[in-house]
Design a protein around this motif. Structure first.
Motif, PDB file in Angstrom:
ATOM      1  N   ARG A 165      -7.032  -0.994  -3.280  1.00 19.61           N
ATOM      2  CA  ARG A 165      -6.603  -2.333  -3.700  1.00 19.61           C
ATOM      3  C   ARG A 165      -5.501  -2.310  -4.757  1.00 19.61           C
ATOM      4  NH1 ARG A 165     -10.864  -5.822  -2.152  1.00 19.61           N
ATOM      5  NH2 ARG A 165     -11.628  -4.954  -0.179  1.00 19.61           N
ATOM      6  N   ASN A 166      -5.310  -1.163  -5.402  1.00 21.58           N
ATOM      7  CA  ASN A 166      -4.341  -1.098  -6.496  1.00 21.58           C
ATOM      8  C   ASN A 166      -4.004   0.370  -6.788  1.00 21.58           C
ATOM      9  OD1 ASN A 166      -6.447  -0.115  -8.446  1.00 21.58           O
ATOM     10  ND2 ASN A 166      -7.276  -2.151  -8.030  1.00 21.58           N
ATOM     11  N   THR A 167      -3.027   0.571  -7.655  1.00 24.48           N
ATOM     12  CA  THR A 167      -2.612   1.942  -7.987  1.00 24.48           C
ATOM     13  C   THR A 167      -3.678   2.684  -8.780  1.00 24.48           C
ATOM     14  OG1 THR A 167      -1.460   1.097  -9.956  1.00 24.48           O
ATOM     15  CG2 THR A 167      -0.148   1.410  -7.948  1.00 24.48           C
ATOM     16  N   ASP A 168      -4.510   1.962  -9.533  1.00 23.02           N
ATOM     17  CA  ASP A 168      -5.560   2.619 -10.313  1.00 23.02           C
ATOM     18  C   ASP A 168      -6.560   3.319  -9.400  1.00 23.02           C
ATOM     19  OD1 ASP A 168      -4.731   1.730 -12.978  1.00 23.02           O
ATOM     20  OD2 ASP A 168      -5.293  -0.263 -12.290  1.00 23.02           O
ATOM     21  N   VAL A 186      -8.659   8.475  -7.268  1.00 25.92           N
ATOM     22  CA  VAL A 186      -9.005   9.332  -6.129  1.00 25.92           C
ATOM     23  C   VAL A 186      -8.166  10.612  -6.150  1.00 25.92           C
ATOM     24  CG1 VAL A 186      -8.966   9.526  -3.613  1.00 25.92           C
ATOM     25  CG2 VAL A 186      -9.827   7.437  -4.691  1.00 25.92           C
ATOM     26  N   MET A 187      -6.876  10.466  -6.441  1.00 29.59           N
ATOM     27  CA  MET A 187      -5.996  11.629  -6.482  1.00 29.59           C
ATOM     28  C   MET A 187      -6.421  12.586  -7.594  1.00 29.59           C
ATOM     29  SD  MET A 187      -1.825  11.593  -6.425  1.00 29.59           S
ATOM     30  CE  MET A 187      -1.887  10.478  -5.012  1.00 29.59           C
ATOM     31  N   GLY A 188      -6.763  12.037  -8.754  1.00 30.69           N
ATOM     32  CA  GLY A 188      -7.230  12.867  -9.845  1.00 30.69           C
ATOM     33  C   GLY A 188      -8.531  13.576  -9.513  1.00 30.69           C
ATOM     34  N   HIS A 189      -9.419  12.868  -8.841  1.00 29.06           N
ATOM     35  CA  HIS A 189     -10.693  13.449  -8.422  1.00 29.06           C
ATOM     36  C   HIS A 189     -10.466  14.647  -7.500  1.00 29.06           C
ATOM     37  CE1 HIS A 189     -14.924  13.362  -6.908  1.00 29.06           C
ATOM     38  NE2 HIS A 189     -14.335  13.775  -5.797  1.00 29.06           N
ATOM     39  N   ALA A 222       0.832  -1.202   0.000  1.00 33.10           N
ATOM     40  CA  ALA A 222       0.000   0.000   0.000  1.00 33.10           C
ATOM     41  C   ALA A 222       0.870   1.256   0.000  1.00 33.10           C
ATOM     42  CB  ALA A 222      -0.933  -0.012   1.208  1.00 33.10           C
ATOM     43  N   ALA A 223       1.910   1.266   0.832  1.00 28.68           N
ATOM     44  CA  ALA A 223       2.797   2.423   0.909  1.00 28.68           C
ATOM     45  C   ALA A 223       3.548   2.613  -0.409  1.00 28.68           C
ATOM     46  CB  ALA A 223       3.783   2.250   2.053  1.00 28.68           C
ATOM     47  N   ALA A 224       4.034   1.524  -0.985  1.00 23.10           N
ATOM     48  CA  ALA A 224       4.753   1.622  -2.258  1.00 23.10           C
ATOM     49  C   ALA A 224       3.828   2.086  -3.375  1.00 23.10           C
ATOM     50  CB  ALA A 224       5.364   0.261  -2.608  1.00 23.10           C
ATOM     51  N   ASN A 225       2.591   1.612  -3.365  1.00 27.23           N
ATOM     52  CA  ASN A 225       1.617   2.042  -4.372  1.00 27.23           C
ATOM     53  C   ASN A 225       1.375   3.544  -4.292  1.00 27.23           C
ATOM     54  OD1 ASN A 225       1.245  -0.527  -5.379  1.00 27.23           O
ATOM     55  ND2 ASN A 225      -0.680  -0.906  -4.312  1.00 27.23           N
ATOM     56  N   PHE A 234      -2.941   5.304 -15.992  1.00 30.02           N
ATOM     57  CA  PHE A 234      -3.709   4.403 -15.133  1.00 30.02           C
ATOM     58  C   PHE A 234      -5.043   4.056 -15.794  1.00 30.02           C
ATOM     59  CE2 PHE A 234      -0.892   6.693 -12.222  1.00 30.02           C
ATOM     60  CZ  PHE A 234      -0.343   5.638 -11.499  1.00 30.02           C
ATOM     61  N   ASP A 235      -5.739   3.073 -15.218  1.00 28.03           N
ATOM     62  CA  ASP A 235      -7.033   2.626 -15.720  1.00 28.03           C
ATOM     63  C   ASP A 235      -8.130   3.198 -14.821  1.00 28.03           C
ATOM     64  OD1 ASP A 235      -9.347   1.348 -16.477  1.00 28.03           O
ATOM     65  OD2 ASP A 235      -8.509  -0.676 -16.469  1.00 28.03           O
ATOM     66  N   PRO A 236      -8.779   4.296 -15.221  1.00 26.33           N
ATOM     67  CA  PRO A 236      -9.785   4.919 -14.355  1.00 26.33           C
ATOM     68  C   PRO A 236     -10.997   4.023 -14.091  1.00 26.33           C
ATOM     69  CG  PRO A 236      -9.071   6.436 -16.068  1.00 26.33           C
ATOM     70  CD  PRO A 236      -8.540   5.089 -16.434  1.00 26.33           C
ATOM     71  N   GLU A 237     -11.361   3.184 -15.056  1.00 26.49           N
ATOM     72  CA  GLU A 237     -12.520   2.311 -14.825  1.00 26.49           C
ATOM     73  C   GLU A 237     -12.223   1.300 -13.720  1.00 26.49           C
ATOM     74  OE1 GLU A 237     -15.922  -0.204 -17.233  1.00 26.49           O
ATOM     75  OE2 GLU A 237     -14.102   0.412 -18.280  1.00 26.49           O
ATOM     76  N   ARG A 238     -11.021   0.764 -13.741  1.00 22.31           N
ATOM     77  CA  ARG A 238     -10.613  -0.128 -12.652  1.00 22.31           C
ATOM     78  C   ARG A 238     -10.519   0.665 -11.349  1.00 22.31           C
ATOM     79  NH1 ARG A 238      -5.254  -2.875 -11.136  1.00 22.31           N
ATOM     80  NH2 ARG A 238      -5.902  -4.852 -10.200  1.00 22.31           N
TER      81      ARG A 238
END
Length: 237
Positions: A111-114, A119-122, A44-47, A196-200
């Motif tokens: 759960r993943n970088t996507d 969230v960051m983009g939002h 999680a931290a690395a992501n 990144f994959d925004p849908e994911r």
């Protein structure tokens, strides 16, 4: 009056991707891409570090290109205060610099970088679209109008103050759901541009309560948010 406006705007913007479920909200399933299993704290931290490195330059470049915000020098921080729920939010420091904050539980929950990138983009989109100053103006207008109406009908000082509180909250919330959808759309673009994959990433919405379509609610239905992501992606692919 200024305190009324700031309180109303804070209420409308705070926790715009909060995952802690309210007691009365049922968890509604939403068909989205598979998010994957929970990850370890180390992953999680690395992501999070990886997403910050890739997203920050894209966010700042888009902010400058749109010439909408006065300050595009984003600061992305971790809110490590004890007892915080899984949450991310956007604010401004006293100098007007945009802040994007993630609580530790949200970083752990992703759960993943996507998901983190979306969230960051939002949150960045809230600043790029100038949602805080726009809500401040709407809150001020609501507070003034209801205060004046109350005074005109013979209300005393206490009634006028109460009316300003109510008017400020109504004003700030009037377009809150529209702002969330605007942030979802631009957040999709930002995550996509960073690879990144925004849908994911939107699978995040499958794990939070659906607020429904409440009158003067601060968030739109989860299905509407996912649809916004998908429609935005159609224009990008």
């Amino acid at each position: 009056m200024k305190q009324v406006i700031l309180a109303a705007v804070s209420l409308a913007l705070a926790g715009c991707v909060e995952t802690a479920p309210p007691q009365s909200a049922p968890l509604a399933p939403v068909p989205v891409a598979e998010a994957g299993a929970p990850v370890s704290p180390e992953v999680a931290a690395a992501n999070f570090v990886s997403v910050v490195r890739r997203m920050e330059p894209v966010i700042e470049q888009e902010c400058l290109a749109r010439r909408a915000a006065t300050n595009c020098d984003f600061r992305i921080v971790v809110d490590d205060r004890p007892g915080q729920p899984p949450n991310a939010y956007q604010s401004l420091d006293p100098a007007g610099r945009p802040i994007i904050a993630f609580t530790l539980p949200l970083i752990a929950e992703a759960r993943n970088t996507d998901e983190l990138a979306f969230v960051m983009g939002h949150e960045a989109a809230h600043h790029i679209n100038r949602h805080i100053p726009r809500q401040q103006q709407e809150a001020a207008t609501g507070a003034i109008l209801l205060g004046v109406l109350t005074a005109a009908t013979g209300g005393d000082a206490r009634a006028i103050e109460t009316a300003q509180d109510i008017g400020g909250t109504i004003g700030a919330r009037r377009y809150a759901k529209d702002y969330e959808l605007e942030a979802d759309a631009l957040g999709t673009v930002l995550a996509w541009e960073a690879g990144f994959d925004p849908e994911r990433g939107a699978a995040f919405f499958a794990r939070i309560p659906d607020p429904g379509n409440r009158f003067l609610g601060t968030h739109p239905p989860n299905a509407q948010r996912i649809d916004t992501v998908r429609r935005t992606l159609v224009s990008l692919r």
